[in-house]
Write a protein that holds these residues in place. Structure first.
Motif: not given
Lengths: 321, 321, 321, 321, 321
Positions: D7, D25, D28, D31
């Motif tokens: 990531a 992830y 987000k 990200a």
């Protein structure tokens, strides 16, 4: 060389005018000027450029020659390059006609071409209503005449192909066939370079956005396009047949080779067998009873002839002879 | 290597300027900077990138070389790759000219090419009105000059083809013909890779949406496109004839084979027949009356010669000899 | 020659009318005139031009003939050229049908074609609801009938190809195969020139902007286009197979050559070996013990036969005989 | 097999993350997840499908493999199939890389390919500003790397062609030439299937309506397209030369045949003539004066040798020997 | 023959219904009718035409068969012709599936095809959510199944090509190679006619304006198009290799010819030389000292053997033997 320089009004000839007066006549509202040059000097072209106000690049193309056929717009005028084809001594001579077309003038510049366009002018002067269509119609008439002259050339090429076919299937002359096929190919390429770009160019005058000077003549240019497409089709057909002819001729050459080898083999056998018999009766053994026979010799000869006759007819039967 | 680095204003040369000042001159409203590099070091290219603010990818292409001809827009500037072709020792040497064109600059980078473009700069400086057209015109002049240099190459290839034709039909040298045809093919491929992508690229500058720096020069780029189309047509024609030539040569090779076989067969017969006669008269039969004739031997020899003469003239008649 | 000249109203036949009355019937609001000519005189065409008000260029095309298939709009009327194909004595005879289609008339002009279109008229008169679709439907029916007559021609060409394949692989008749392949190629080219331009033309009637007289018949013309595309596909397939057949036949010719050479070599050896043995026993050395053996001669003959048998079976084994 | 699963945030690596956390992830905002698989199990692909929310059909294609190169949009994500080519033991091994590109992820799945893309990741991690361009740039970098690896393969094929040319013109090894030409053809076909569909696909990313994830990278994909077009051009060139090479080799084979036949004929004559002379002096006529001459025998031998020398030099002169 | 006739509602089977009730079920708002026919009688088709309200021209096409693959819109319904290919005794049997697709029905008519589509129906009935996609999805499933069945056919053709390659390079069986190449070519043409028109047709369902019944299934039809493009690519590749194979095989045939000629020449020399020696020692000169030597005869034999051994090893060395 100046061929003609004539001013027209309402479709009728006013006068043969001197080159210097062209620009003046062009200013008259109803006047129409039609000039024909033949293999001009550079100076003559420059003069025309001045009088008609032609575009630099177009005049440059006309001066240098060897352009590919095309029709280009420069503002409200057109510049066309069209090729003429004239058979001469079994070759095709390609000439070039440059045509400048403006709203009220047509200037044709003919190079390396024997046949002129006097007949078009004569007909136009006999039938004033045609000239009233303006410069677009004169332009059409010039191109149409040139394109119509392609047809006998195509017919000639078709005759050439028929002669080649006859050479392949009936006269069995592979060496001269090869030359003739290659010669035909060269002429097909010449015609292709003459026809294909012109077809593309006239196609743009028969539909879609048409240059102003050709407005109202779309159907006429569609007709030219049609003729060119027919010629194009014939050329493609000739080309395809020529490709096949070259392969067929190769096949014939190889068949002949096989047949020569068969003949060679057959005659070799016909000679070798009696040679073998003669060899056998040439041996020196003491104890060969045939030697003492009074008919030994004729018998040996008869044996040779007999075996050979058998062989001969057998080879005829299997078609090696 | 820096060839030239000159600033112009209103079409007139102001000064030869040092490389470091380029970016300053570019800021002046009426200035026009024209730089020519030859086989540059990577560092020189980096410097130019800084001064002119060139695009990363374009500079990368110029650095690596071996790109295919193309004309690409990067924002309001153009990046062009054009190939030069120079015949050398019977081979074609392909060079590469990278041209960066911005609103007020032209940067040409010449690689592996002997002939430069000094004549263009000289003419432009003699005739300031041309330079006033701006960077688009200089770009046109560069490409036009390169394309004009293709014509003698094409003429050379046409001469090569004529020599091959003469080799096929008159000199009968099939082995060297094969090599020559293959060599011609290689050169045709080289030219094709030089011409075809460029034709595609210039076509986009002569119509439709034209990049800003080329506005007003459409007719000029149409002219280049036209020349490239003529070259393209010639290449296609050469290629077609080369394909035919290879088949024709194969036909000739096979014809020769047949003719050799015919000769072999004819001479074999001419030798074998007297051998047979000699064999017959070598037989050991007691009762062969010819043996005792005083003219038996000359008669046998005369028979051999006589049959051979007959065969010889017969083979001549059927053209096996 | 006038075949039919009939006026219809609401799908029903009113009367056979004389040619001179056509223009009058055309003025009637609901009338529909359907005329069929066959190999007409120029005067007849002129008359039709007057009565129907046909376009100059279309009539000119019909008069001269030898046009390529096409469908052209002249104002609100259509002019179509469609080719007929009729097999005759192993050749394909190409005829030409010119069809003029207006909002309320159809004029068909048939040239060099034996089969007529009476069946279409008969069916149309039996089923009046069909004729109500108007001139577009009649036009469709004519073209559809002509196109349907192409299918048996294609079947014939496929049969020809099968015969050629049989000639190549089973009967081993390379000379007649070559002729047959070339003949097939000629017919394929003929069909191609008949089918391809028509396919292009009908494609434009089945989608996009359709001429007014064909409105509502798009699906019908799509069907014709489909049939033509199938024929086109078959022709392309035949052409591809014909190209392969010519190469395959050449391979067979060369294989035969090799086999003939092998046979020649084998038989040459079978004759040469005993000839050598005979030669050896024809030598004149004093001291050759075999000469005095009483079985020397039979032994020599046995040696010859024995070696030849060995050779013969060995050549059989390696398939040279 | 999982190669990497990382990531990133604002161009910088945050962490190697476990597969199960990918979907978290992705939620987000800043990200960016970049995953690389190698020859994965079906189960791994299913897992990825869950985590990334990949489209059924795309995963199906990746699972089955043997797809042709393509770039397809599925909503706001892309699915690309790109082939790798690695020479091994004179053969070309084709691998497949499937790339799934979403707004904030890239998943590459490598199959049957030895070389990985670690260098791209390494460079991207060293230069965080590159990664900030987002997934489009990573996608570009992957494709660019694969395409760059085609160039040495093409160079290898060009070397192969040169060796074939040398075999044809200098070493005269027609049998191995045939094999080599056929092998080259196979590799050219392999490369063509790898390059052409990809060229078509990348072309659509460099102009017109571009998928959202590739916005801003048009110039980069134009660069790839350019490289592919260069490769495509080289392949076409190789293909054309290969076609010519096969014909040239056939010509050479037939020339050799002719030369062997000439040699055969020449030596046959050189042996047959003295055989004839010996045959003549083996005849049994009583009255042959030469038999009694003491120099008859040496004279006969000298005659044989003399005639053979003449023949030999004559055959040398006409280049049959 | 009626295979199935089932009505569904919300993806679930309601009932097998009699043919006569189809039109009633079609009127129910949520009903979906899926009918499968196999090699139907004309009467059955007429019945279907009535029940489903099918278009005249589509039914006509289905009745006559031998259509080329196509997908056509008739109002809000589709008519598709898709070909099936089944290998049988080394030949390819082409069947035809006609599919009529309306908003709430699918009618498939299978002709000359052994494999049915029961598996599709079974799966659809097991997974009702699939059927909810409606008729477009069923249509997709049918076409997809047919296309997937092309892959093993292509694999078979690739195997055939490999066998031909092995025949050319390892087994040297030129005659059977020729037949095999021709047979492969025929199958390639068959597949081409099956695949290419379908590729064109499905391409129109995956982008641009899509018929209403296929809305929402674009990605599925893109997948089919992709598979067809892969098959198309393989066919083109096979075709290219087949063309090369035919030329390579011809080269091999000619090489064999040369080698046979070389062998012929070598053995001819090995036999002719001792024949000449025997001829010399068969001359009748009085004064030949060898005749009186006691080892004359063995010497002559040794000379023959010796020269032949030299020749033999020399011919081995130059690889003529």
């Amino acid at each position: 060389m100046l061929v003609n320089c004539v001013a027209y009004q309402e479709g009728r000839k006013i006068a043969d005018i001197p080159k210097e007066d062209i620009s003046e006549y062009l200013k008259k509202p109803d006047a129409f000027v039609w000039v024909a040059l033949k293999d001009p000097e550079p100076a003559e072209l420059d003069e025309m450029k001045e009088e008609f106000g032609l575009h630099e690049l177009a005049v440059e193309d006309a001066r240098q020659g060897h352009e590919r056929p095309k029709i280009e717009e420069y503002g409200d005028s057109l510049f066309a390059v069209v090729h003429t084809v004239e058979p001469k001594d079994g070759e095709l001579v390609v000439g070039e006609v440059n045509i400048f077309v403006g709203p009220n003038y047509v200037l044709s510049v003919r190079n390396h071409s024997e046949k002129g366009f006097q007949s078009i002018r004569a007909r136009a002067e006999r039938e004033p209503h045609l000239l009233k269509h303006g410069s677009g119609y004169v332009f059409y008439a010039l191109v149409d005449t040139i394109v119509d002259r392609y047809f006998p050339v195509i017919d000639g090429l078709e005759t050439e192909l028929e002669e080649i076919e006859s050479g392949i299937f009936h006269q069995n002359t592979p060496r001269s066939n090869i030359k003739a096929i290659y010669g035909l190919k060269q002429k097909l390429m010449t015609m292709k370079h003459v026809v294909d770009p012109l077809l593309e160019a006239t196609g743009r005058l028969s539909g879609g956005r048409v240059p102003q000077v050709c407005e109202g003549t779309e159907a006429y240019f569609r007709d030219i396009t049609d003729h060119l497409q027919r010629i194009h089709g014939s050329l493609e057909g000739l080309r395809d047949m020529q490709t096949t002819a070259i392969q067929v001729n190769l096949g014939m050459i190889n068949l002949n080779e096989t047949e020569v080898t068969k003949k060679l083999a057959a005659w070799a056998a016909i000679i070798a067998i009696p040679t073998l018999i003669a060899g056998i009766y040439g041996m020196n053994f003491k104890n060969m009873p045939e030697y003492d026979l009074s008919y030994g010799y004729p018998f040996a000869l008869a044996l040779m002839v007999g075996v050979d006759l058998l062989l001969y007819f057998w080879f005829r039967k299997i078609r090696w002879l």
